[in-house]
Scaffold this motif. Sequence first.
Motif, short mmCIF file in Angstrom:
data_model
loop_
_atom_site.label_atom_id
_atom_site.label_comp_id
_atom_site.label_asym_id
_atom_site.label_seq_id
_atom_site.Cartn_x
_atom_site.Cartn_y
_atom_site.Cartn_z
N SER A 199 -5.73 0.72 -1.38
CA SER A 199 -4.78 -0.36 -1.65
C SER A 199 -4.82 -1.42 -0.56
O SER A 199 -4.72 -2.62 -0.84
CB SER A 199 -3.36 0.21 -1.79
OG SER A 199 -2.42 -0.82 -1.99
N ALA A 229 -5.49 9.88 -6.96
CA ALA A 229 -4.45 10.90 -6.75
C ALA A 229 -4.54 11.98 -7.82
O ALA A 229 -4.44 13.18 -7.52
CB ALA A 229 -3.07 10.24 -6.76
N ALA A 260 0.82 -1.21 0.00
CA ALA A 260 0.00 0.00 0.00
C ALA A 260 0.86 1.26 0.00
O ALA A 260 0.57 2.22 -0.73
CB ALA A 260 -0.94 0.00 1.20
N SER A 318 0.97 3.67 -3.17
CA SER A 318 0.49 5.04 -2.93
C SER A 318 1.52 6.07 -3.37
O SER A 318 1.18 7.10 -3.97
CB SER A 318 0.14 5.23 -1.45
OG SER A 318 -0.89 4.36 -1.06
N ALA A 323 -2.81 10.79 -0.73
CA ALA A 323 -1.99 9.66 -0.28
C ALA A 323 -2.77 8.77 0.69
O ALA A 323 -2.70 7.54 0.61
CB ALA A 323 -0.72 10.18 0.40
N CYS A 340 -5.39 6.77 -1.34
CA CYS A 340 -4.72 5.70 -2.11
C CYS A 340 -4.31 4.56 -1.19
O CYS A 340 -4.45 3.38 -1.53
CB CYS A 340 -3.52 6.26 -2.84
SG CYS A 340 -3.93 7.40 -4.18
N PHE A 341 -3.77 4.90 -0.02
CA PHE A 341 -3.34 3.87 0.93
C PHE A 341 -4.52 3.02 1.39
O PHE A 341 -4.43 1.78 1.42
CB PHE A 341 -2.66 4.54 2.13
CG PHE A 341 -2.26 3.58 3.21
CD1 PHE A 341 -1.05 2.91 3.13
CD2 PHE A 341 -3.09 3.33 4.29
CE1 PHE A 341 -0.67 2.00 4.12
CE2 PHE A 341 -2.72 2.44 5.28
CZ PHE A 341 -1.52 1.77 5.19
N VAL A 371 -5.20 2.97 -8.07
CA VAL A 371 -5.40 4.12 -7.18
C VAL A 371 -4.86 5.43 -7.75
O VAL A 371 -5.12 6.50 -7.19
CB VAL A 371 -4.76 3.87 -5.79
CG1 VAL A 371 -5.36 2.64 -5.14
CG2 VAL A 371 -3.24 3.74 -5.88
N THR A 372 -4.13 5.36 -8.87
CA THR A 372 -3.57 6.59 -9.44
C THR A 372 -4.67 7.57 -9.84
O THR A 372 -4.49 8.79 -9.73
CB THR A 372 -2.69 6.26 -10.67
OG1 THR A 372 -1.58 5.47 -10.25
CG2 THR A 372 -2.16 7.52 -11.32
N LEU A 418 0.89 8.64 -6.26
CA LEU A 418 0.95 10.07 -5.95
C LEU A 418 1.92 10.78 -6.89
O LEU A 418 1.63 11.88 -7.37
CB LEU A 418 1.38 10.25 -4.50
CG LEU A 418 1.18 11.65 -3.91
CD1 LEU A 418 -0.30 12.02 -3.90
CD2 LEU A 418 1.74 11.72 -2.49
#
Length: 265
Positions: free
Chosen positions: A203, A150, A72, A76, A196, A199-200, A146-147, A80
């Motif tokens: 993930s 961000a 993660a 992330s 961030a 995203c964490f 997850v991009t 990011l």
Amino acid sequence: MLVHSRGGKWATWAVFFLLFLPLFALPLLVVLAASFATHWSSVFPSGFTTRHYAAATRGESLQALTTSLVTAVTASLLALAAGTWAALAAHALPRRARRVLDALFVLPVAVPSVVVGLAVLVAFSKPPMLLNGTRWIVVLAHAVLVTAFAYQSVAAALVRLDPAYEQAAASLGARPWYVLWRVRLPLLLPSLTAAAGLCFALSMGELSATMMLYPPDWTPLPVRIYAATDRGALFAGSALAVVLMTATLLVLFAVSRVRTKATYR
């Protein structure tokens, strides 16, 4: 609150609790109770034991938690960096080109994550980018998923950013890279930390794409939770789920503190 009358406020709070408790809070409380339970009687689990947590915080379970944290954090940071760079580049593009770039970045979250997992598996199973069977294919898949979050977070912050700060720095002779590093990025720091954290969290809970890609020596915690519940070990799986939630919340709390400090700088 937009409701100003006392009766309306009470009605709003009543609707909130009627929806929040059964849909969100109660399932989590049941998982928490099940993590300490020895058997399931009637509607709720009963009995008390801590042996599920003893097993969830050592051996392969602890290794799976470490794997999830490393995956993660790495995903992330990659997301990011890529999302911020793309948002900064898109901000200087014409509106039509920016919309095309927005659509490209949103595409991985517009389709099921299992499709993204399959795409990554097919794309990186042949030389020269042979990542299949390694931990990096899991990290890459998480970063791809997850991009988009961000990118959207930073892009929205750039729209709200007051250009007067950058213009003042440029008028004083600051070079573009200095304006970016010393003016724009510090102003974007609250949005960067929020992105961030998001995203964490995403993930840490990702399962569908991970199931298609993970090698035996890189098993994230959600996979172990799924395996435990699939075998019928609901109490052990509940303890693992609580450990996953606790670790995620602790990291998000730390990120929130950083974001708060960055906001009031």
